[in-house]
Design a protein around this motif. Structure first.
Motif: not given
Length: 229
Positions: A134-138, A142-150, A154-160, A178-182
Motif C-alpha cells: 500500500l502506498i499513498a500520495s504523501d 509527487q502524487g498522481r499523475p506523476a509516476p512516483d508511487m508506481a 517497482m523498486q520495492r519489488f525489484a522490478i526493472d 500509468g502512462r507516465n510510469a510506462r
C-alpha cells in the motif's frame, strides 16, 4: 507479456464510494468559507488531495488555507471510513486479488489520499493480508499523475521493466499515472468517478465495467470464471 505487479486505485476502483469523498470535500470547503457543489469535485478525483483543494480554491489558495482545509478533509474521511456504513469492497476485488497472487502477480494499492486515510480503509476491510503493498500520495515527492508511487513500488519489488506492471483505476489521473510510469497495461474501470464516455478521450488500453473482466486481459481467463463463480 508476463505481469509481476497489479497496481489498483482504492476509492471507486476496489472500494465502494457512495459519494463520501465528494461529501467530505464539500463539507471541508464550506466550513472554511468556500462553498462548492459536488460536481466541482468530480474532475479532481484521484489527485493528491492538497492539490485538489488548491485547484478548488483557485486564486484564493495559500499554503495555510490548503493545509487547514486538508486537515478538516482528512478528519471527515477518517470518520467516514472508520464508522459509516457503505464502505465495502467492490464486486470482484477480493477474489481478483487472490487470483492474481495465486498466479505470481503482486497486488498493490495506491491512492490520492494521505496514508492515514488509506490505513483506515485497509483496517476497516481487513485487507492487510490480502494485498502485498500500500502506498499513498504523501509518501512520495509527487502524487498522481506523476509516476512516483508506481516507481517506488517497482523498486520495492525489484522490478526493472515497467511493462511488467498493470495499472487499474477509475479516473483520468490513474491513466496518466500509468502512462507516465510506462506500465505495460493501463485499465480503466467504470465503477467509480468517470463513465466510459468520459474515460475514452484519455485513451486507456482497456475500459472494463467490472474487475471480473481483468484476469482475461492478463491471460487468466479460466481463473476469471472461477473468481466470478
Amino acid at each position: 507479456m508476463t505481469y509481476r505487479l497489479a497496481l489498483f486505485d482504492i476509492a471507486g476502483t476496489t472500494v465502494s464510494d457512495p459519494g463520501f469523498v465528494a461529501q467530505a470535500f464539500v463539507g471541508a470547503m464550506t466550513a472554511a468559507g468556500h462553498p462548492i457543489d459536488h460536481e466541482a469535485c468530480r474532475p479532481l478525483m484521484g489527485y493528491p488531495k492538497p492539490l485538489a483543494i488548491a485547484r478548488l480554491l483557485g486564486d484564493r489558495a495559500s499554503d495555510a488555507a490548503v493545509k487547514a482545509i486538508h486537515e478538516d478533509f482528512v478528519q471527515r474521511m477518517l470518520v467516514c471510513y472508520r464508522e459509516w456504513p457503505g464502505i465495502e469492497p467492490l464486486p470482484g476485488a477480493e477474489s481478483i486479488f487472490a487470483l492474481l497472487r495465486a498466479n505470481g502477480i503482486k497486488v498493490a494499492l495506491n491512492t490520492g489520499f494521505s496514508r492515514d486515510i488509506a490505513d483506515a480503509i485497509i483496517e476497516r476491510l481487513r485487507w492487510a493480508d490480502r494485498i502485498d503493498a500500500l502506498i499513498a500520495s504523501d509518501e512520495v515527492a509527487q502524487g498522481r499523475p506523476a509516476p512516483d508511487m508506481a516507481q517506488a513500488l517497482m523498486q520495492r519489488f525489484a522490478i526493472d521493466d515497467p511493462a511488467q506492471l498493470v495499472k487499474v483505476g477509475d479516473t483520468e489521473v490513474d491513466i496518466g499515472e500509468g502512462r507516465n510510469a510506462r506500465t505495460g497495461l493501463v485499465v480503466s474501470v467504470t465503477t467509480g468517478a468517470f463513465t466510459r464516455a468520459e474515460l475514452e478521450p484519455y485513451r486507456p488500453d482497456r475500459i472494463i465495467d467490472s474487475l471480473f473482466e481483468l484476469p482475461a486481459l492478463l491471460g487468466l481467463a479460466d481463473g476469471a470464471r472461477n473468481a466470478a463463480a
